[in-house]
Design a protein around this motif. Structure first.
Motif, PDB file in Angstrom:
ATOM      1  N   ARG A  69       0.838  -1.198   0.000  1.00 43.94           N
ATOM      2  CA  ARG A  69       0.000   0.000   0.000  1.00 43.94           C
ATOM      3  C   ARG A  69       0.877   1.253   0.000  1.00 43.94           C
ATOM      4  NH1 ARG A  69      -2.871  -0.401   4.879  1.00 43.94           N
ATOM      5  NH2 ARG A  69      -3.878  -2.176   3.942  1.00 43.94           N
ATOM      6  N   CYS A  70       2.020   1.184   0.656  1.00 39.57           N
ATOM      7  CA  CYS A  70       2.933   2.332   0.700  1.00 39.57           C
ATOM      8  C   CYS A  70       4.182   2.129  -0.144  1.00 39.57           C
ATOM      9  CB  CYS A  70       3.357   2.608   2.137  1.00 39.57           C
ATOM     10  SG  CYS A  70       2.004   3.069   3.229  1.00 39.57           S
ATOM     11  N   HIS A  71       4.648   0.881  -0.273  1.00 37.34           N
ATOM     12  CA  HIS A  71       5.960   0.642  -0.877  1.00 37.34           C
ATOM     13  C   HIS A  71       5.928   0.165  -2.318  1.00 37.34           C
ATOM     14  CE1 HIS A  71       8.141   1.522   2.773  1.00 37.34           C
ATOM     15  NE2 HIS A  71       7.284   0.781   3.448  1.00 37.34           N
ATOM     16  N   LEU A  72       4.766   0.025  -2.930  1.00 36.04           N
ATOM     17  CA  LEU A  72       4.691  -0.329  -4.340  1.00 36.04           C
ATOM     18  C   LEU A  72       5.204   0.856  -5.164  1.00 36.04           C
ATOM     19  CD1 LEU A  72       3.758  -2.416  -6.449  1.00 36.04           C
ATOM     20  CD2 LEU A  72       1.574  -1.242  -6.476  1.00 36.04           C
ATOM     21  N   ALA A  73       6.083   0.591  -6.095  1.00 34.81           N
ATOM     22  CA  ALA A  73       6.693   1.660  -6.895  1.00 34.81           C
ATOM     23  C   ALA A  73       5.623   2.491  -7.594  1.00 34.81           C
ATOM     24  CB  ALA A  73       7.648   1.066  -7.918  1.00 34.81           C
ATOM     25  N   ASN A  74       5.730   3.795  -7.384  1.00 34.87           N
ATOM     26  CA  ASN A  74       4.774   4.734  -7.962  1.00 34.87           C
ATOM     27  C   ASN A  74       5.512   6.061  -8.144  1.00 34.87           C
ATOM     28  OD1 ASN A  74       2.732   6.600  -8.456  1.00 34.87           O
ATOM     29  ND2 ASN A  74       1.327   5.694  -6.984  1.00 34.87           N
ATOM     30  N   PRO A  75       5.578   6.579  -9.354  1.00 38.68           N
ATOM     31  CA  PRO A  75       6.321   7.823  -9.579  1.00 38.68           C
ATOM     32  C   PRO A  75       5.761   9.023  -8.821  1.00 38.68           C
ATOM     33  CG  PRO A  75       5.421   6.959 -11.651  1.00 38.68           C
ATOM     34  CD  PRO A  75       5.016   6.028 -10.564  1.00 38.68           C
ATOM     35  N   ALA A  76       4.528   8.939  -8.356  1.00 37.21           N
ATOM     36  CA  ALA A  76       3.943  10.059  -7.626  1.00 37.21           C
ATOM     37  C   ALA A  76       4.413  10.113  -6.178  1.00 37.21           C
ATOM     38  CB  ALA A  76       2.420   9.961  -7.660  1.00 37.21           C
ATOM     39  N   ARG A  77       5.016   9.048  -5.699  1.00 37.54           N
ATOM     40  CA  ARG A  77       5.493   9.024  -4.312  1.00 37.54           C
ATOM     41  C   ARG A  77       6.853   9.705  -4.213  1.00 37.54           C
ATOM     42  NH1 ARG A  77       3.191   3.238  -3.682  1.00 37.54           N
ATOM     43  NH2 ARG A  77       1.182   3.764  -2.794  1.00 37.54           N
ATOM     44  N   GLN A 107      10.657   2.095  -2.392  1.00 35.74           N
ATOM     45  CA  GLN A 107       9.626   1.530  -3.246  1.00 35.74           C
ATOM     46  C   GLN A 107      10.179   0.317  -3.990  1.00 35.74           C
ATOM     47  OE1 GLN A 107       7.565   4.555  -5.601  1.00 35.74           O
ATOM     48  NE2 GLN A 107       8.610   6.087  -4.370  1.00 35.74           N
ATOM     49  N   ILE A 108       9.293  -0.624  -4.277  1.00 38.76           N
ATOM     50  CA  ILE A 108       9.718  -1.848  -4.948  1.00 38.76           C
ATOM     51  C   ILE A 108       8.758  -2.222  -6.071  1.00 38.76           C
ATOM     52  CG2 ILE A 108      10.803  -2.770  -2.860  1.00 38.76           C
ATOM     53  CD1 ILE A 108       8.302  -4.760  -2.841  1.00 38.76           C
ATOM     54  N   GLN A 109       9.259  -3.048  -6.966  1.00 39.19           N
ATOM     55  CA  GLN A 109       8.442  -3.766  -7.933  1.00 39.19           C
ATOM     56  C   GLN A 109       8.401  -5.209  -7.402  1.00 39.19           C
ATOM     57  OE1 GLN A 109       6.652  -3.001 -10.442  1.00 39.19           O
ATOM     58  NE2 GLN A 109       7.302  -0.912 -10.813  1.00 39.19           N
ATOM     59  N   PRO A 110       7.271  -5.690  -6.915  1.00 39.81           N
ATOM     60  CA  PRO A 110       7.238  -7.012  -6.280  1.00 39.81           C
ATOM     61  C   PRO A 110       7.780  -8.137  -7.151  1.00 39.81           C
ATOM     62  CG  PRO A 110       5.164  -5.879  -5.963  1.00 39.81           C
ATOM     63  CD  PRO A 110       5.982  -5.040  -6.890  1.00 39.81           C
TER      64      PRO A 110
END
Length: 151
Positions: free
Chosen positions: A111-119, A125-128
């Motif tokens: 919910r928080c650590h999924l790679a997202n350029p807006a963060r 951040q990770i790509q699972p």
């Protein structure tokens, strides 16, 4: 006797009066009585929300039994995150400690650590699909209460 308005203008005026009258009657009948009591919303909504059953216990309820984890968490990067942000609503568990909280899943971490350029860039951040493999998931390698001390 001749009318001073052309018939098409008279029809438009009558149509406009009909629309305004319909709107006014509809607003009178459909607007709740408590609308505008505390501002531009329904005042009775506050009482309805207060009467709903609570799902979240709050940090103080967690701290009553789990102060040791709070002390660990106070030194970790997750220190500003509420327990229930990851573990889910805990009101039932706080009332009856025999009820276990749901198992922590990868969805809570992602919910928080999924790679997202807006963060922000400072948030790890990770790509699972590239970060880990196996069935253990995040908690197989990382300790959520002390993520920097993970093996």
């Amino acid at each position: 006797m001749r009318s001073f308005l052309p018939p098409q203008i008279l029809r438009l005026v009558l149509l406009a009066v009909g629309i305004v009258a319909t709107y006014s009657v509809g607003r009178l009948l459909l607007t709740p009585k408590s609308f505008g009591e505390y501002g531009h919303y329904r005042g009775a909504a506050l009482h309805e929300l207060a009467d709903r059953p609570r799902n979240f216990a709050g940090a103080k309820a967690c701290d009553e039994c789990h102060s040791d984890l709070r002390d660990k968490l106070a030194k970790a990067p997750h220190r500003g995150i509420s327990c229930e942000s990851c573990h889910g609503p805990a009101n039932a568990h706080a009332a009856n400690p025999d009820l276990a909280l749901p198992k922590l899943t990868d969805a809570a971490c992602l919910r928080c650590h999924l790679a997202n350029p807006a963060r922000p860039a400072w948030l790890k951040q990770i790509q699972p699909s590239k970060h880990y493999s196996g069935d253990d998931g995040c908690v197989g390698c990382h300790l959520p209460h002390q993520p920097n001390d993970s093996p």
